[in-house]
Motif scaffolding. Sequence first.
Motif, PDB file in Angstrom:
ATOM      1  N   PRO A   4      30.622  29.826  32.776  1.00 58.68           N
ATOM      2  CA  PRO A   4      29.929  31.048  33.165  1.00 58.68           C
ATOM      3  C   PRO A   4      30.334  31.501  34.554  1.00 58.68           C
ATOM      4  CG  PRO A   4      28.415  29.457  32.187  1.00 58.68           C
ATOM      5  CD  PRO A   4      29.720  28.752  32.377  1.00 58.68           C
ATOM      6  N   SER A   5      30.431  32.815  34.736  1.00 61.23           N
ATOM      7  CA  SER A   5      30.804  33.384  36.031  1.00 61.23           C
ATOM      8  C   SER A   5      29.576  33.459  36.921  1.00 61.23           C
ATOM      9  CB  SER A   5      31.400  34.782  35.826  1.00 61.23           C
ATOM     10  OG  SER A   5      32.506  34.716  34.971  1.00 61.23           O
ATOM     11  N   ILE A   6      29.250  32.376  37.595  1.00 61.76           N
ATOM     12  CA  ILE A   6      28.054  32.294  38.408  1.00 61.76           C
ATOM     13  C   ILE A   6      28.467  32.077  39.851  1.00 61.76           C
ATOM     14  CG2 ILE A   6      25.865  31.092  38.732  1.00 61.76           C
ATOM     15  CD1 ILE A   6      26.099  30.097  35.871  1.00 61.76           C
ATOM     16  N   HIS A   7      28.372  33.094  40.657  1.00 60.01           N
ATOM     17  CA  HIS A   7      28.761  32.993  42.054  1.00 60.01           C
ATOM     18  C   HIS A   7      27.706  33.672  42.908  1.00 60.01           C
ATOM     19  CE1 HIS A   7      32.684  31.617  40.729  1.00 60.01           C
ATOM     20  NE2 HIS A   7      32.744  32.660  39.925  1.00 60.01           N
ATOM     21  N   GLY A  38      30.086  42.229  30.751  1.00 59.61           N
ATOM     22  CA  GLY A  38      31.535  42.271  30.834  1.00 59.61           C
ATOM     23  C   GLY A  38      32.173  40.902  30.894  1.00 59.61           C
ATOM     24  N   SER A  39      31.358  39.843  30.979  1.00 56.52           N
ATOM     25  CA  SER A  39      31.913  38.492  31.004  1.00 56.52           C
ATOM     26  C   SER A  39      32.223  38.036  29.581  1.00 56.52           C
ATOM     27  CB  SER A  39      30.921  37.512  31.643  1.00 56.52           C
ATOM     28  OG  SER A  39      29.778  37.358  30.826  1.00 56.52           O
ATOM     29  N   ALA A  40      33.223  37.183  29.447  1.00 58.71           N
ATOM     30  CA  ALA A  40      33.550  36.646  28.129  1.00 58.71           C
ATOM     31  C   ALA A  40      32.534  35.611  27.697  1.00 58.71           C
ATOM     32  CB  ALA A  40      34.952  36.031  28.149  1.00 58.71           C
ATOM     33  N   GLU A  41      31.891  34.974  28.676  1.00 62.90           N
ATOM     34  CA  GLU A  41      30.911  33.936  28.392  1.00 62.90           C
ATOM     35  C   GLU A  41      29.593  34.549  27.949  1.00 62.90           C
ATOM     36  OE1 GLU A  41      32.395  34.269  31.318  1.00 62.90           O
ATOM     37  OE2 GLU A  41      33.815  32.606  31.456  1.00 62.90           O
ATOM     38  N   ALA A 109      34.505  37.063  17.698  1.00 62.27           N
ATOM     39  CA  ALA A 109      34.753  38.201  18.588  1.00 62.27           C
ATOM     40  C   ALA A 109      35.376  37.746  19.912  1.00 62.27           C
ATOM     41  CB  ALA A 109      33.450  38.955  18.854  1.00 62.27           C
ATOM     42  N   LYS A 110      35.835  36.483  19.949  1.00 61.09           N
ATOM     43  CA  LYS A 110      36.511  35.911  21.120  1.00 61.09           C
ATOM     44  C   LYS A 110      35.571  35.745  22.321  1.00 61.09           C
ATOM     45  CE  LYS A 110      40.200  36.059  18.618  1.00 61.09           C
ATOM     46  NZ  LYS A 110      40.646  34.820  17.919  1.00 61.09           N
ATOM     47  N   ARG A 111      34.295  35.541  22.044  1.00 61.36           N
ATOM     48  CA  ARG A 111      33.352  35.245  23.118  1.00 61.36           C
ATOM     49  C   ARG A 111      33.174  33.723  23.203  1.00 61.36           C
ATOM     50  NH1 ARG A 111      30.680  40.150  24.518  1.00 61.36           N
ATOM     51  NH2 ARG A 111      30.005  38.989  26.374  1.00 61.36           N
ATOM     52  N   LEU A 112      33.009  33.231  24.423  1.00 62.26           N
ATOM     53  CA  LEU A 112      32.750  31.813  24.642  1.00 62.26           C
ATOM     54  C   LEU A 112      31.242  31.615  24.764  1.00 62.26           C
ATOM     55  CD1 LEU A 112      33.544  28.899  25.334  1.00 62.26           C
ATOM     56  CD2 LEU A 112      33.639  29.597  27.733  1.00 62.26           C
ATOM     57  N   THR A 132      23.927  18.912  14.769  1.00 64.04           N
ATOM     58  CA  THR A 132      24.564  19.250  13.500  1.00 64.04           C
ATOM     59  C   THR A 132      25.975  19.808  13.694  1.00 64.04           C
ATOM     60  OG1 THR A 132      22.372  19.799  12.608  1.00 64.04           O
ATOM     61  CG2 THR A 132      24.286  20.576  11.367  1.00 64.04           C
ATOM     62  N   TYR A 133      26.127  20.631  14.724  1.00 62.92           N
ATOM     63  CA  TYR A 133      27.413  21.276  14.993  1.00 62.92           C
ATOM     64  C   TYR A 133      27.940  20.801  16.358  1.00 62.92           C
ATOM     65  CZ  TYR A 133      25.431  24.358  11.425  1.00 62.92           C
ATOM     66  OH  TYR A 133      24.851  24.853  10.281  1.00 62.92           O
ATOM     67  N   SER A 134      29.200  21.011  16.601  1.00 61.22           N
ATOM     68  CA  SER A 134      29.791  20.538  17.859  1.00 61.22           C
ATOM     69  C   SER A 134      30.526  21.658  18.586  1.00 61.22           C
ATOM     70  CB  SER A 134      30.774  19.384  17.584  1.00 61.22           C
ATOM     71  OG  SER A 134      31.784  19.798  16.674  1.00 61.22           O
ATOM     72  N   ASP A 135      30.063  22.898  18.382  1.00 57.27           N
ATOM     73  CA  ASP A 135      30.792  24.030  18.955  1.00 57.27           C
ATOM     74  C   ASP A 135      30.168  24.600  20.214  1.00 57.27           C
ATOM     75  OD1 ASP A 135      28.594  24.928  17.552  1.00 57.27           O
ATOM     76  OD2 ASP A 135      29.691  26.337  16.272  1.00 57.27           O
ATOM     77  N   VAL A 136      29.000  24.109  20.632  1.00 60.40           N
ATOM     78  CA  VAL A 136      28.382  24.537  21.885  1.00 60.40           C
ATOM     79  C   VAL A 136      28.017  23.284  22.669  1.00 60.40           C
ATOM     80  CG1 VAL A 136      26.502  25.801  22.979  1.00 60.40           C
ATOM     81  CG2 VAL A 136      27.450  26.625  20.820  1.00 60.40           C
ATOM     82  N   HIS A 137      28.443  23.209  23.929  1.00 64.44           N
ATOM     83  CA  HIS A 137      28.319  21.968  24.677  1.00 64.44           C
ATOM     84  C   HIS A 137      27.216  21.971  25.727  1.00 64.44           C
ATOM     85  CE1 HIS A 137      31.942  20.634  22.706  1.00 64.44           C
ATOM     86  NE2 HIS A 137      32.542  21.757  23.054  1.00 64.44           N
ATOM     87  N   THR A 138      26.579  23.108  25.944  1.00 62.12           N
ATOM     88  CA  THR A 138      25.465  23.161  26.890  1.00 62.12           C
ATOM     89  C   THR A 138      24.227  23.643  26.152  1.00 62.12           C
ATOM     90  OG1 THR A 138      26.925  23.617  28.765  1.00 62.12           O
ATOM     91  CG2 THR A 138      24.599  24.157  29.041  1.00 62.12           C
ATOM     92  N   VAL A 139      23.198  22.813  26.143  1.00 60.74           N
ATOM     93  CA  VAL A 139      21.974  23.088  25.394  1.00 60.74           C
ATOM     94  C   VAL A 139      20.793  23.011  26.348  1.00 60.74           C
ATOM     95  CG1 VAL A 139      20.485  22.314  23.502  1.00 60.74           C
ATOM     96  CG2 VAL A 139      22.976  22.095  23.305  1.00 60.74           C
ATOM     97  N   ILE A 140      19.934  24.034  26.338  1.00 59.52           N
ATOM     98  CA  ILE A 140      18.757  24.057  27.205  1.00 59.52           C
ATOM     99  C   ILE A 140      17.510  24.153  26.337  1.00 59.52           C
ATOM    100  CG2 ILE A 140      17.564  25.258  29.074  1.00 59.52           C
ATOM    101  CD1 ILE A 140      20.278  26.317  29.995  1.00 59.52           C
ATOM    102  N   ASN A 141      16.642  23.168  26.468  1.00 60.23           N
ATOM    103  CA  ASN A 141      15.399  23.092  25.705  1.00 60.23           C
ATOM    104  C   ASN A 141      14.243  23.374  26.661  1.00 60.23           C
ATOM    105  OD1 ASN A 141      13.099  22.301  24.342  1.00 60.23           O
ATOM    106  ND2 ASN A 141      13.644  20.128  24.275  1.00 60.23           N
ATOM    107  N   ALA A 142      13.590  24.531  26.502  1.00 61.57           N
ATOM    108  CA  ALA A 142      12.468  24.906  27.357  1.00 61.57           C
ATOM    109  C   ALA A 142      11.162  24.726  26.587  1.00 61.57           C
ATOM    110  CB  ALA A 142      12.610  26.355  27.822  1.00 61.57           C
ATOM    111  N   SER A 143      10.466  23.648  26.895  1.00 62.05           N
ATOM    112  CA  SER A 143       9.160  23.352  26.298  1.00 62.05           C
ATOM    113  C   SER A 143       9.210  23.141  24.791  1.00 62.05           C
ATOM    114  CB  SER A 143       8.144  24.458  26.614  1.00 62.05           C
ATOM    115  OG  SER A 143       7.840  24.483  27.975  1.00 62.05           O
ATOM    116  N   GLY A 144      10.304  22.553  24.296  1.00 60.67           N
ATOM    117  CA  GLY A 144      10.331  22.186  22.888  1.00 60.67           C
ATOM    118  C   GLY A 144       9.344  21.059  22.610  1.00 60.67           C
ATOM    119  N   ARG A 145       8.811  21.027  21.414  1.00 62.94           N
ATOM    120  CA  ARG A 145       7.821  20.002  21.065  1.00 62.94           C
ATOM    121  C   ARG A 145       8.501  18.647  20.919  1.00 62.94           C
ATOM    122  NH1 ARG A 145       4.123  21.793  16.220  1.00 62.94           N
ATOM    123  NH2 ARG A 145       3.109  19.864  16.872  1.00 62.94           N
ATOM    124  N   PHE A 146       7.858  17.600  21.495  1.00 63.00           N
ATOM    125  CA  PHE A 146       8.471  16.275  21.433  1.00 63.00           C
ATOM    126  C   PHE A 146       7.935  15.453  20.266  1.00 63.00           C
ATOM    127  CE2 PHE A 146       4.615  15.757  23.870  1.00 63.00           C
ATOM    128  CZ  PHE A 146       4.098  14.536  23.459  1.00 63.00           C
TER     129      PHE A 146
END
Length: 239
Positions: A4-7, A38-41, A109-112, A132-146
């Motif tokens: 991600p373009s984070i600056h 406009g970012s690819a990410e 669509a060539k987006r990351l 289940t899948y291995s195509d996204v490497h950053t996962v954020i869980n906000a208040s998911g049930r445990f």
Amino acid sequence: MAQPSIHEGQSLPVIQQQRVIIRNKYGEKLVGVLHETGSAELVILCHGYRCSKENKTFKNLAAALEEEGISVFRFDFAGNGESEGSFQYGNYRREAEDLHAVVLHFSEAKRLISAILGHSKGGNVVLLYASTYSDVHTVINASGRFNLERGNESHLGTDFLQRIRIDGIIDVKDDTVTSFIRTQFSLVYSTNWIFSPVVAMQPLRQINGPSLSGSILFSDFFKILKLGIINFLRANAAS
């Protein structure tokens, strides 16, 4: 891999919001809003139980990510919000499949897809997706049930399992007198599934906020949520 373009201190991007419709594997239309910087990410937001892409917290979070130059897509799972399909109480695997359809759409669509973020039930959906899948490497869980075995009785009644075993379906009414139907098959998936060890092996960053009534919606400490997520994405981008 691009990140991600984070600056800090960068000029604010010009934001365009686009309505996007994606069909899931069952042919149902999933309706979403793309916040295009406009970012690819791209970060994908997944809502919680009986919620939608129009959730105030999600809209505020999308705006906060926009300010960091990150494109965002928020959408309604099937049976929720503007999307087609019937609402179901459990349905975790179907929602993970919906998310997969969204990921495939933007990947083609060539987006990351730099991250998937889920809130409440959506937090469990993104974890299930990652196992289940291995195509996204950053996962954020906000208040998911445990503990998914808890809470069913408050929604379905103390004898819900017996009623489903006898009748095969269950008709539930909530405070707004809205009825919906559950099947025993979908109950199995709401109380009894295990994440892959791959998820457990990933680095974990925990954010603690005030213990307040309704705090799962982050209405009282949204700034904590926002900064936590942005800092998490920055750390991943730097690693």
